[in-house]
Scaffold this motif. Structure first.
Motif, mmCIF file in Angstrom:
data_model
loop_
_atom_site.group_PDB
_atom_site.id
_atom_site.type_symbol
_atom_site.label_atom_id
_atom_site.label_comp_id
_atom_site.label_asym_id
_atom_site.label_seq_id
_atom_site.Cartn_x
_atom_site.Cartn_y
_atom_site.Cartn_z
ATOM 1 N N ILE A 4 0.799 -1.268 0.053
ATOM 2 C CA ILE A 4 -0.036 -0.132 -0.168
ATOM 3 C C ILE A 4 0.896 1.277 0.144
ATOM 4 N N LYS A 5 0.424 2.122 -0.861
ATOM 5 C CA LYS A 5 1.302 3.376 -0.779
ATOM 6 C C LYS A 5 0.940 4.536 0.222
ATOM 7 N N GLY A 6 1.907 5.302 0.669
ATOM 8 C CA GLY A 6 1.469 6.051 1.615
ATOM 9 C C GLY A 6 2.622 6.631 2.712
ATOM 10 N N PRO A 7 2.509 7.310 3.726
ATOM 11 C CA PRO A 7 1.029 8.045 3.946
ATOM 12 C C PRO A 7 0.770 9.028 3.135
ATOM 13 N N ALA A 8 -0.695 9.238 3.155
ATOM 14 C CA ALA A 8 -1.077 10.635 2.433
ATOM 15 C C ALA A 8 -2.321 11.151 3.385
ATOM 16 N N THR A 283 -5.575 -5.554 10.799
ATOM 17 C CA THR A 283 -6.107 -6.449 10.094
ATOM 18 C C THR A 283 -6.397 -6.043 8.704
ATOM 19 N N ILE A 284 -7.051 -4.714 8.804
ATOM 20 C CA ILE A 284 -7.382 -4.051 7.467
ATOM 21 C C ILE A 284 -6.198 -3.878 6.439
ATOM 22 N N PHE A 285 -5.032 -3.397 7.094
ATOM 23 C CA PHE A 285 -3.910 -3.294 6.103
ATOM 24 C C PHE A 285 -3.421 -4.675 5.566
ATOM 25 N N SER A 286 -3.445 -5.665 6.546
ATOM 26 C CA SER A 286 -3.172 -6.879 6.208
ATOM 27 C C SER A 286 -3.918 -7.462 4.979
ATOM 28 N N VAL A 298 -5.001 7.067 2.700
ATOM 29 C CA VAL A 298 -4.999 8.312 2.884
ATOM 30 C C VAL A 298 -5.708 8.759 3.993
ATOM 31 N N MET A 299 -5.145 9.689 5.303
ATOM 32 C CA MET A 299 -5.738 9.773 6.267
ATOM 33 C C MET A 299 -6.658 11.053 6.106
ATOM 34 N N GLU A 300 -8.046 10.673 6.491
ATOM 35 C CA GLU A 300 -8.972 11.698 6.838
ATOM 36 C C GLU A 300 -9.119 11.831 8.135
ATOM 37 N N TRP A 301 -8.981 13.184 8.506
ATOM 38 C CA TRP A 301 -9.179 13.594 10.037
ATOM 39 C C TRP A 301 -10.384 13.998 10.062
ATOM 40 N N GLN A 320 2.293 5.207 8.320
ATOM 41 C CA GLN A 320 3.405 4.331 8.132
ATOM 42 C C GLN A 320 3.914 3.085 8.859
ATOM 43 N N ASP A 321 3.469 3.005 10.243
ATOM 44 C CA ASP A 321 3.592 2.030 11.212
ATOM 45 C C ASP A 321 2.781 0.671 10.549
ATOM 46 N N HIS A 322 1.683 1.096 9.865
ATOM 47 C CA HIS A 322 0.720 0.046 9.603
ATOM 48 C C HIS A 322 0.875 -0.420 8.166
ATOM 49 N N ILE A 323 1.683 0.362 7.173
ATOM 50 C CA ILE A 323 2.006 -0.233 5.809
ATOM 51 C C ILE A 323 3.067 -1.544 6.019
ATOM 52 N N ILE A 324 2.239 -2.409 5.195
ATOM 53 C CA ILE A 324 3.344 -3.695 5.057
ATOM 54 C C ILE A 324 3.681 -3.874 3.673
ATOM 55 N N GLU A 325 5.125 -4.027 3.847
ATOM 56 C CA GLU A 325 6.013 -4.389 2.638
ATOM 57 C C GLU A 325 5.687 -5.764 2.092
ATOM 58 N N ALA A 326 5.124 -5.961 1.176
ATOM 59 C CA ALA A 326 4.496 -7.020 0.544
ATOM 60 C C ALA A 326 5.625 -7.930 0.389
ATOM 61 N N THR A 327 5.704 -9.096 0.566
ATOM 62 C CA THR A 327 6.761 -9.974 0.353
ATOM 63 C C THR A 327 6.592 -10.622 -0.989
#
Length: 350
Positions: A4-8, A283-286, A298-301, A320-327
């Motif tokens: 996933i790309k980001g953070p935005a 779980t969502i990012f996974s 994309v963060m919506e505040w 950034q902490d939730h983005i998973i670098e796909a193996t």
């Protein structure tokens, strides 16, 4: 799988009359300094983008994109949430939704709808000129006032409502198809597309138009008590845009879903800054990564407690902490070897 790309960050909620939130340069520098890599641009803010020029001039789009890139940022999507809302407005909401319309079409629902349709089409062309292939918007609503069936809905009303909604969107969808851009509807309360069933109704009414897709925002599903994790299992092939927004649902003996007429702070369901709500983003990012959803995070505040400044500061790191670098390999690759059918037969004992 895809990373996933980001953070935005979606800029809409941060626009202000004060610097740095009153200019494109100011907002770009602010976002970049916080660690964001992308911005989602609300097209109704003319100081951020002139949609008329963007639809007509490749030079304007190249200059706009170059300016944003100079801050180390990319445009994730253009947004026509407000204009998309005006594609379909029930008369009960005419007065309130006129606030989203330009002066020349206020108090004229037919002209307002025509303006909205043409404006969203312009966003399709502008997106193509900017090198974007997805777009964020709302569907509008003709049926929301009948969500609870009292008084009873006449037979055929819902079907007719979705037929009319599709009729209004088909010229827009065809134009987006011509420009090679997907329309991502934010599935949202107040819209006729507010859950899985209503998305499917609309998709069917458009003849399964290939440009009909989803902006996934789990915060709205928590408030509806819908399984936002399983939603990804059902609709991952349509999820091409992603708002990272938190929320919580705390019912009491006095209030439940959406909290009736209470202010946001007093509702059972309310939006919160990232990490302060109840959503299982791990779980969502996974799931989104596993399914190969090619999206920007994309963060919506929107929060009734925390300041937008703090929410934005914390949001970049949270994403950034939730983005998973796909193996690109499996953990048991060491056991792999070229296929030898004679060996396979020995393992099977045949």
């Amino acid at each position: 799988m895809k990373t996933i790309k980001g953070p935005a960050v979606f800029l809409a909620q941060f626009v202000d009359s004060k610097a740095p939130f009153n200019s494109l340069d100011g907002m770009c520098k602010w976002a970049s300094d916080l660690g964001y890599k992308g911005i989602q641009i609300p097209t109704w803010e003319r100081f951020l983008i002139d949609l008329d020029q963007a639809a007509e001039s490749q030079t304007y789009c190249d200059d706009l994109k170059g300016k944003i890139n100079s801050y180390g940022l990319e445009i994730t999507e253009l947004s026509t949430h407000l204009q998309g809302q005006l594609v379909a407005v029930h008369p009960a909401y005419d007065l309130m939704f006129d606030n989203f319309a330009p002066e020349q079409v206020k108090n004229n629902p037919k002209a307002r709808t025509e303006w909205a349709v043409e404006t969203v089409k312009k966003a399709a062309t502008a997106s193509r000129r900017l090198g974007l292939n997805v777009h964020a918007t709302f569907s509008g609503a003709l049926l929301w006032h009948t969500m609870h069936p009292w008084p009873q809905r006449p037979a055929g009303l819902v079907e007719m409502g979705f037929e009319e909604l599709a009729k209004r969107w088909m010229p827009i969808l065809n134009h987006f198809d011509k420009e090679g851009v997907d329309v991502c509807y934010e599935i949202h309360p107040g819209e006729d597309l507010h859950d899985g069933d209503t998305f499917e109704r609309f998709l069917k009414a458009t003849g399964n138009h290939k440009r009909v897709n989803i902006l996934y925002d789990p915060s709205h599903f928590v408030l509806q008590q819908l399984d936002y994790i399983e939603y990804i299992d059902f609709y991952h092939e349509f999820i091409k845009s992603f708002h990272v927004k938190d929320s919580e649902f705390n019912p009491t003996g006095k209030k439940g879903a959406f909290g009736g007429y209470n202010d946001w702070g007093d509702r059972a369901g309310r939006y919160r800054s990232l990490g302060d709500g109840q959503i299982d983003f791990k779980t969502i990012f996974s799931k989104l990564t596993q399914y190969g959803c090619d999206v920007w995070a994309v963060m919506e505040w929107e929060c009734c407690i925390k300041s937008p400044e703090q929410g934005a500061r914390e949001g970049a790191k949270f994403i950034q902490d939730h983005i998973i670098e796909a193996t690109e390999k499996t953990f048991d690759d060491f056991a792999g070897a070229e296929i030898d059918k004679s060996v396979l037969k020995k393992i099977l004992g045949i």
